[in-house]
Motif scaffolding. Structure first.
Motif, PDB file in Angstrom:
ATOM      1  N   ALA A  76      -7.355  -5.279   2.725  1.00  0.00           N
ATOM      2  CA  ALA A  76      -6.110  -5.703   2.078  1.00  0.00           C
ATOM      3  C   ALA A  76      -5.473  -6.873   2.820  1.00  0.00           C
ATOM      4  O   ALA A  76      -4.920  -7.786   2.193  1.00  0.00           O
ATOM      5  CB  ALA A  76      -5.140  -4.531   1.999  1.00  0.00           C
ATOM      6  N   ASP A 103      -8.104   1.189   5.899  1.00  0.00           N
ATOM      7  CA  ASP A 103      -8.118   0.525   4.589  1.00  0.00           C
ATOM      8  C   ASP A 103      -7.340  -0.792   4.596  1.00  0.00           C
ATOM      9  O   ASP A 103      -7.513  -1.618   3.693  1.00  0.00           O
ATOM     10  CB  ASP A 103      -7.519   1.446   3.520  1.00  0.00           C
ATOM     11  N   LEU A 104      -6.499  -0.988   5.588  1.00  0.00           N
ATOM     12  CA  LEU A 104      -5.688  -2.195   5.628  1.00  0.00           C
ATOM     13  C   LEU A 104      -6.504  -3.454   5.920  1.00  0.00           C
ATOM     14  O   LEU A 104      -6.068  -4.566   5.613  1.00  0.00           O
ATOM     15  CB  LEU A 104      -4.592  -2.064   6.686  1.00  0.00           C
ATOM     16  N   THR A 114       0.813  -1.213   0.000  1.00  0.00           N
ATOM     17  CA  THR A 114       0.000   0.000   0.000  1.00  0.00           C
ATOM     18  C   THR A 114       0.850   1.268   0.000  1.00  0.00           C
ATOM     19  O   THR A 114       0.331   2.360  -0.243  1.00  0.00           O
ATOM     20  CB  THR A 114      -0.928   0.031   1.224  1.00  0.00           C
TER      21      THR A 114
END
Length: 229
Positions: A100, A96-97, A30
């Motif tokens: 992911a 947001d991780l 990222t």
């Protein structure tokens, strides 16, 4: 006489990467700038939360996630929702991780076969004994087997999210036996869970348990299976 063998996936044939490596890989992808101290601390929180699919179980499931956690392996949607929710409980450097990290856990490169996985599967194939993988899981693990070159050694996959039932329910083992064309009394279940995998015994299957140790600490546990045949 054993005429067919069922294997669990995680902790039996393959092992997920460490929590720290899992987190570092996603952060690197990222492009986030996260201080080393925070990476180490976050990896610890993720492990304590049990947020990594295939990793250590949660020390405590938050009350508002208990129902979702119990049913996580029955559908792909519940599985993703349960693990991303636990991930967010770990106070990530970026929200947001969560997605992911979940996606990373499904990638073949996040998994390593145990040292004796391929040789054991090949030995079974050489003896004409069919093999099924029976897993409580919320995603398609077949690409992991393909990318590691052992998919051709598995005759059937029986995955909880595809069947809407999970171990230790005897029906999932019955389904696997049917796919292998063997009677339960002629089948062996190999796994690492003393509750989920031992459910096969209710059908009359033999059960052999292995320890879900790190890859470098369990060099030949699966080879023991060949001595049971």
């Amino acid at each position: 006489m054993i005429k067919g063998v069922m294997f669990d996936f995680s902790g039996t044939l393959f092992r997920i990467e460490s929590t720290a490596r899992w987190l570092r890989a996603v952060v690197a992808d990222t492009g986030l700038a996260v201080p080393e101290e925070e990476l180490v601390a976050c990896a610890g929180r993720l492990e304590e939360a049990g947020a990594q699919p295939g990793g250590v179980p949660p020390r405590r499931v938050p009350p508002h996630l208990e129902a979702l956690w119990r049913e996580r392996d029955l559908t792909a949607e519940r599985h993703r929702a349960a693990f991303t929710a636990l991930t967010r409980e770990a106070k990530l450097p970026s929200a947001d991780l969560a997605e992911a990290l979940y996606d990373r856990s499904r990638m073949p490169e996040a998994w390593r076969p145990y040292p004796d996985t391929e040789e054991t599967l090949r030995a079974l194939r050489g003896r004409g004994i069919p093999v099924a993988v029976v897993s409580n899981i919320g995603w398609d693990l077949r690409p992991v087997f393909r990318d590691h070159g052992v998919d051709d050694l598995v005759d059937a996959y029986v995955l909880s999210f595809e069947r809407g039932m999970e171990k230790p329910d005897p029906r999932i083992f019955r389904t696997a036996c049917d796919k292998l064309g063997v009677a339960p009394g002629d089948a062996l279940m190999v796994g690492d869970d003393r509750v989920a995998d031992v459910g096969a015994a209710a059908l009359g299957c033999r059960v052999h348990l292995v320890d879900p140790l790190p890859v470098d600490r369990r060099p030949s546990a699966l080879a023991e299976v060949l001595h049971l045949l």
